[in-house]
Every structure is written in structure tokens, then in C-alpha cells.
Design a protein around this motif. Structure first.
Motif, PDB file in Angstrom:
ATOM      1  N   SER A 102       0.907  -1.505   0.142  1.00  0.00           N
ATOM      2  CA  SER A 102       0.336  -0.172  -0.057  1.00  0.00           C
ATOM      3  C   SER A 102       0.958   1.624  -0.265  1.00  0.00           C
ATOM      4  O   SER A 102       1.557   1.278   0.453  1.00  0.00           O
ATOM      5  CB  SER A 102      -0.560   0.245   1.267  1.00  0.00           C
ATOM      6  OG  SER A 102      -2.075  -0.896   1.037  1.00  0.00           O
ATOM      7  N   LEU A 103       1.212   2.080  -1.180  1.00  0.00           N
ATOM      8  CA  LEU A 103       1.410   3.770  -0.923  1.00  0.00           C
ATOM      9  C   LEU A 103       0.580   4.422   0.077  1.00  0.00           C
ATOM     10  O   LEU A 103      -0.933   4.716  -0.498  1.00  0.00           O
ATOM     11  CB  LEU A 103       1.040   3.941  -2.068  1.00  0.00           C
ATOM     12  CG  LEU A 103       2.388   3.160  -2.821  1.00  0.00           C
ATOM     13  CD1 LEU A 103       2.506   3.969  -4.575  1.00  0.00           C
ATOM     14  CD2 LEU A 103       3.984   3.156  -2.547  1.00  0.00           C
ATOM     15  N   GLY A 104       0.787   5.035   0.329  1.00  0.00           N
ATOM     16  CA  GLY A 104       0.256   6.438   1.062  1.00  0.00           C
ATOM     17  C   GLY A 104      -0.603   5.742   2.657  1.00  0.00           C
ATOM     18  O   GLY A 104      -1.839   6.213   2.917  1.00  0.00           O
ATOM     19  N   GLY A 105      -0.720   4.710   3.079  1.00  0.00           N
ATOM     20  CA  GLY A 105      -1.726   4.270   4.072  1.00  0.00           C
ATOM     21  C   GLY A 105      -0.895   3.362   5.029  1.00  0.00           C
ATOM     22  O   GLY A 105      -0.207   3.485   5.291  1.00  0.00           O
ATOM     23  N   ASN A 106      -1.605   3.309   6.191  1.00  0.00           N
ATOM     24  CA  ASN A 106      -1.384   2.518   7.711  1.00  0.00           C
ATOM     25  C   ASN A 106       0.579   2.864   7.747  1.00  0.00           C
ATOM     26  O   ASN A 106       1.335   1.957   7.874  1.00  0.00           O
ATOM     27  CB  ASN A 106      -1.576   0.993   7.098  1.00  0.00           C
ATOM     28  CG  ASN A 106      -2.488   0.836   6.919  1.00  0.00           C
ATOM     29  OD1 ASN A 106      -3.276   0.090   7.500  1.00  0.00           O
ATOM     30  ND2 ASN A 106      -2.389  -0.687   6.099  1.00  0.00           N
ATOM     31  N   GLY A 107       0.870   4.694   7.733  1.00  0.00           N
ATOM     32  CA  GLY A 107       1.523   4.765   8.275  1.00  0.00           C
ATOM     33  C   GLY A 107       2.735   4.923   7.010  1.00  0.00           C
ATOM     34  O   GLY A 107       4.165   5.284   7.144  1.00  0.00           O
ATOM     35  N   SER A 108       3.000   4.539   5.947  1.00  0.00           N
ATOM     36  CA  SER A 108       3.503   4.216   4.771  1.00  0.00           C
ATOM     37  C   SER A 108       2.927   5.154   3.685  1.00  0.00           C
ATOM     38  O   SER A 108       3.612   4.921   2.842  1.00  0.00           O
ATOM     39  CB  SER A 108       3.375   3.272   4.020  1.00  0.00           C
ATOM     40  OG  SER A 108       2.381   2.977   3.653  1.00  0.00           O
ATOM     41  N   ALA A 109       3.344   6.868   4.186  1.00  0.00           N
ATOM     42  CA  ALA A 109       3.238   8.224   3.709  1.00  0.00           C
ATOM     43  C   ALA A 109       4.222   7.668   2.336  1.00  0.00           C
ATOM     44  O   ALA A 109       5.249   8.177   3.019  1.00  0.00           O
ATOM     45  CB  ALA A 109       3.088   8.776   4.509  1.00  0.00           C
ATOM     46  N   VAL A 110       4.169   8.864   1.179  1.00  0.00           N
ATOM     47  CA  VAL A 110       4.422   9.444   0.724  1.00  0.00           C
ATOM     48  C   VAL A 110       4.505  10.392   0.389  1.00  0.00           C
ATOM     49  O   VAL A 110       3.832  10.653  -0.711  1.00  0.00           O
ATOM     50  CB  VAL A 110       4.457   7.333  -0.670  1.00  0.00           C
ATOM     51  CG1 VAL A 110       5.472   8.188  -2.159  1.00  0.00           C
ATOM     52  CG2 VAL A 110       5.158   6.794  -0.564  1.00  0.00           C
ATOM     53  N   GLY A 111       5.220  10.689   0.631  1.00  0.00           N
ATOM     54  CA  GLY A 111       4.807  12.942   0.674  1.00  0.00           C
ATOM     55  C   GLY A 111       5.550  12.788  -0.748  1.00  0.00           C
ATOM     56  O   GLY A 111       6.947  12.254  -1.216  1.00  0.00           O
ATOM     57  N   VAL A 112       4.276  13.374  -1.663  1.00  0.00           N
ATOM     58  CA  VAL A 112       5.219  14.258  -2.897  1.00  0.00           C
ATOM     59  C   VAL A 112       5.410  15.965  -2.868  1.00  0.00           C
ATOM     60  O   VAL A 112       6.030  15.976  -4.131  1.00  0.00           O
ATOM     61  CB  VAL A 112       4.278  13.513  -4.201  1.00  0.00           C
ATOM     62  CG1 VAL A 112       4.281  12.395  -3.860  1.00  0.00           C
ATOM     63  CG2 VAL A 112       2.924  14.490  -3.725  1.00  0.00           C
TER      64      VAL A 112
END
Length: 162
Positions: A102-112
Motif C-alpha cells: 500500500s502507498l500512503g496508508g497505515n503509516g507508509s505515507a509517500v509525501g510528494v
């Protein structure tokens, strides 16, 4: 008209109406034969990686954004992927071999970084891997509401991350 003639006429009429009604389906395309994306985001398939339901979540134009979606790696090797919106590049995100992340969920944020368009518009997202090189796809920018209300958007000082 005799009973037999009337029955034959009725049967012919019913048969003709049935054939006419069933003929409509012959000329109508089956909608399940056409692929579509039943999601908010877009899909990008590149060598070694299948990216699904990609969206950028941001509160406002110029505000920080987070990439949300799923990365599926069906190869026997891990794939490092770098995302970019404008000049802001993320640090490489590793997608383990034979898995989905997952990208962007559960603490795995992918800031752009700062998003150059307002929510409701499309932004160009650059996706770069060693295997596929640089690919560009247009993704929607959505507000952090409803389904995306739990997406944590980093502060402006945090910058792009993985």
C-alpha cells in the motif's frame, strides 16, 4: 378462421416477437468485455511493477501532498521506485518481490511535496524504476475527506518522503 389457423397465427406471432426481442442483445455490446478502473485513481503498468488506484491527496493548491495507491510486484526481485510531482522527488520506495504494498496508508505515507494544482484537477506524476526508466501518468488530486480522511499529510517542513 378455424381454431387451428388461429393457434398457428398466435404461435407465429409469439415466436416472431421472441426472436425480435432477443435480437436486441445481439447488437448490444457486453459491458463486461470492456476493461475499466472501478476506483478513484489511475493505473500504470510498467515492466516489473503494476501501480493501481494512484491518487494524490492534498488539502489545497500549493499544499503538501501524499501519494495513495497500491504497488504490485509480480517479479522474483524487489523493485525500487521513485515518485515525483514537479521537481520534488521521493526517496526510493522498495516494493518487495512477489508482493503488493500500500502507498500512503497505515503509516507508509509517500509525501510528494507541494502539489501545483488544486484538488479536483489532474497532476503529472513521474514514476521511475531501474527496470522501466521514467514514466509519466496524470493522476487526480483529491481532498483528505471521506475515504481519504485518514491519510496523514506531512507538514511543509517535512518535504517529500517515503
Amino acid at each position: 378462421m378455424t381454431n387451428r389457423a388461429a393457434s398457428t397465427l398466435r404461435l407465429t406471432g409469439i415466436l416472431g416477437a421472441t426472436l425480435l426481442a432477443s435480437g436486441c442483445a445481439v447488437f448490444s455490446p457486453v459491458q463486461t468485455d470492456y476493461p475499466y478502473i472501478p476506483a478513484d485513481g489511475v493505473r500504470l503498468t510498467i515492466p516489473g511493477l503494476d501501480l493501481r488506484n494512484l491518487v494524490v491527496v492534498a488539502s489545497e493548491k500549493g499544499g503538501q501532498g501524499v501519494l495513495v495507491g497500491q504497488a504490485v510486484n509480480e517479479t522474483p526481485d524487489a523493485v525500487d521506485v521513485v515518485f515525483a510531482v514537479g521537481d520534488a522527488q521521493t526517496t526510493p520506495t522498495a516494493v518487495p518481490a512477489l508482493s503488493g504494498s500500500s502507498l500512503g496508508g497505515n503509516g507508509s505515507a509517500v509525501g510528494v511535496g507541494a502539489v501545483p494544482v488544486a484538488p479536483g484537477e489532474m497532476v503529472e506524476l513521474s514514476v521511475t524504476t531501474r527496470e522501466a526508466g521514467r514514466n509519466v501518468v496524470r493522476v487526480p488530486v483529491l481532498t483528505p475527506s471521506r475515504y481519504y480522511s485518514e491519510v496523514t499529510i506531512p507538514s511543509a517542513s517535512a518535504g517529500p518522503s517515503s
